[in-house]
Design a protein around this motif. Structure first.
Motif, PDB file in Angstrom:
ATOM      1  N   ARG A  92       2.599 -29.470  22.970  1.00  0.00           N
ATOM      2  CA  ARG A  92       1.458 -30.382  22.976  1.00  0.00           C
ATOM      3  C   ARG A  92       0.321 -29.779  22.151  1.00  0.00           C
ATOM      4  NH1 ARG A  92      -0.712 -31.981  28.714  1.00  0.00           N
ATOM      5  NH2 ARG A  92       1.436 -32.752  28.843  1.00  0.00           N
ATOM      6  N   TYR A  93       0.146 -28.467  22.272  1.00  0.00           N
ATOM      7  CA  TYR A  93      -0.892 -27.798  21.485  1.00  0.00           C
ATOM      8  C   TYR A  93      -0.576 -27.909  19.990  1.00  0.00           C
ATOM      9  CZ  TYR A  93      -4.174 -24.321  19.792  1.00  0.00           C
ATOM     10  OH  TYR A  93      -5.199 -23.693  19.120  1.00  0.00           O
ATOM     11  N   VAL A  94       0.692 -27.696  19.619  1.00  0.00           N
ATOM     12  CA  VAL A  94       1.081 -27.808  18.207  1.00  0.00           C
ATOM     13  C   VAL A  94       0.722 -29.192  17.661  1.00  0.00           C
ATOM     14  CG1 VAL A  94       3.046 -27.910  16.618  1.00  0.00           C
ATOM     15  CG2 VAL A  94       2.912 -26.074  18.316  1.00  0.00           C
ATOM     16  N   THR A  95       1.078 -30.228  18.410  1.00  0.00           N
ATOM     17  CA  THR A  95       0.774 -31.594  17.952  1.00  0.00           C
ATOM     18  C   THR A  95      -0.723 -31.817  17.859  1.00  0.00           C
ATOM     19  OG1 THR A  95       2.810 -32.415  18.972  1.00  0.00           O
ATOM     20  CG2 THR A  95       1.126 -34.044  18.426  1.00  0.00           C
ATOM     21  N   ARG A  96      -1.449 -31.381  18.877  1.00  0.00           N
ATOM     22  CA  ARG A  96      -2.899 -31.598  18.866  1.00  0.00           C
ATOM     23  C   ARG A  96      -3.541 -30.820  17.729  1.00  0.00           C
ATOM     24  NH1 ARG A  96      -7.142 -29.471  21.619  1.00  0.00           N
ATOM     25  NH2 ARG A  96      -5.825 -28.106  22.883  1.00  0.00           N
ATOM     26  N   TRP A  97      -3.030 -29.620  17.451  1.00  0.00           N
ATOM     27  CA  TRP A  97      -3.591 -28.842  16.347  1.00  0.00           C
ATOM     28  C   TRP A  97      -3.332 -29.521  15.009  1.00  0.00           C
ATOM     29  CZ3 TRP A  97      -7.169 -25.363  16.610  1.00  0.00           C
ATOM     30  CH2 TRP A  97      -7.517 -24.697  15.427  1.00  0.00           C
ATOM     31  N   ARG A  98      -2.138 -30.081  14.857  1.00  0.00           N
ATOM     32  CA  ARG A  98      -1.848 -30.807  13.621  1.00  0.00           C
ATOM     33  C   ARG A  98      -2.826 -31.965  13.425  1.00  0.00           C
ATOM     34  NH1 ARG A  98       4.689 -30.885  14.612  1.00  0.00           N
ATOM     35  NH2 ARG A  98       5.171 -28.900  13.574  1.00  0.00           N
ATOM     36  N   MET A  99      -3.191 -32.616  14.521  1.00  0.00           N
ATOM     37  CA  MET A  99      -4.130 -33.738  14.407  1.00  0.00           C
ATOM     38  C   MET A  99      -5.539 -33.262  14.061  1.00  0.00           C
ATOM     39  SD  MET A  99      -2.012 -36.096  14.619  1.00  0.00           S
ATOM     40  CE  MET A  99      -0.575 -35.058  14.274  1.00  0.00           C
TER      41      MET A  99
END
Length: 299
Positions: A245-252
């Motif tokens: 979830r952190y990876v996805t949020r960081w990409r955003m």
């Protein structure tokens, strides 16, 4: 050993929205307006100054530095005086974003350097967002030389004064944040604490450096020499959310920054962050941010 916190500090590159050298005579007062997405800073080089922010009044002494990381409205004053919004006062503009302000009732003089700055890199923005509402540092030995240089520049208008003061101000902002990180127990919890953890900090640094990589829990665990289950549990405990979830949020976070570049299409941003299709990227973006990439760019 990876220094993930040091990398985040390295990315604190500022773009100055407004710098101001103030000559204020008692009694005086000025209100700093709300500046969304900015950090306000104030450096008292001589005289006296009180700051009222979030219902708290802090008395500054020469050499003190105060940051308002959220950019919220606050008041600077000394003595009983009206406090007009600083943008309504007459300034002597040296350049578009550097001014000299002379204001007050004619009494003893206070010299104050103020400014509002923005941070562009997602890691820098995230660091600023987790700072306290007010960050206040008394004159510290490791900041004394910088403050002394700024005080000398603030006393008189000299050729190149704008360049010197704005660069010194940027250095002081970073030094103040670094001092808080080193001395406040709150800096050793949450995301900041995770950055300082040897293994989870390494994983965060990997994600920050290259968010487009096809990260998985297994791959991140391998990179940090941990078992998958131990890594997943420790990441969630320290960061406050699961790794993917952190990876996805960081990409955003990164996508939001790249969407500001009008030369990059949504499709290019998607590919640059490892998404095979614009549709998959758009779904992830809307799930995390709440609006479509196109709406975010327009806003």
């Amino acid at each position: 050993m990876t220094d993930a916190l040091g990398e985040a500090l390295h990315l604190l590159r500022m773009s100055g929205t407004f710098y101001c050298r103030n000559e204020l005579t008692e009694p005086w007062g000025a209100t700093m307006p709300d500046m969304a997405d900015c950090l306000w800073f104030h450096v008292l080089t001589s005289g006296r100054c009180d700051v009222e922010v979030d219902g708290q009044v802090i008395s500054l002494e020469p050499g003190d530095v105060l940051l308002v990381p959220g950019g919220q409205r606050h008041r600077l004053f000394y003595g009983e005086a009206e406090s007009p919004v600083v943008t309504t006062l007459p300034h002597e503009f040296e350049t578009d974003n550097y001014a000299i302000l002379r204001h007050g009732g004619g009494g003893p003089v206070t010299h104050l350097v103020c400014g509002a700055v923005r941070f562009d890199h997602p890691a820098a923005k995230h660091l600023i967002n987790v700072l306290p509402n007010v960050l206040y540092v008394r004159r510290a030995d490791d900041m004394r030389a910088t403050i002394d240089l700024m005080a000398a520049e603030a006393q008189a208008v000299r050729p190149g004064g704008e360049a010197v003061i704005t660069r010194l101000a940027d250095v002081l902002v970073i030094q103040t944040i670094r001092s808080w990180l080193a001395n406040d127990p709150a800096a050793r919890t949450g995301w900041l604490g995770a950055l300082q953890d040897q293994q989870i900090g390494q994983a965060l640094a990997l994600i920050h450096r290259d968010p487009a990589q096809p990260w998985t829990v297994e791959r991140l665990a391998h990179q940090t020499a941990m078992s998958r289950s131990a890594f997943a549990a420790r990441f969630t405990e320290l960061v406050g959310e699961p790794a993917m979830r952190y990876v996805t949020r960081w990409r955003m976070h990164v996508a939001m920054n790249r969407l500001k570049d009008r030369d990059s299409t949504v499709s290019e941003v998607a590919r640059g962050l490892g998404y095979e299709s614009e549709a998959a990227f758009s779904r992830a973006f809307k799930r995390i941010v709440g609006v479509s990439p196109g709406q975010a760019r327009a806003g």
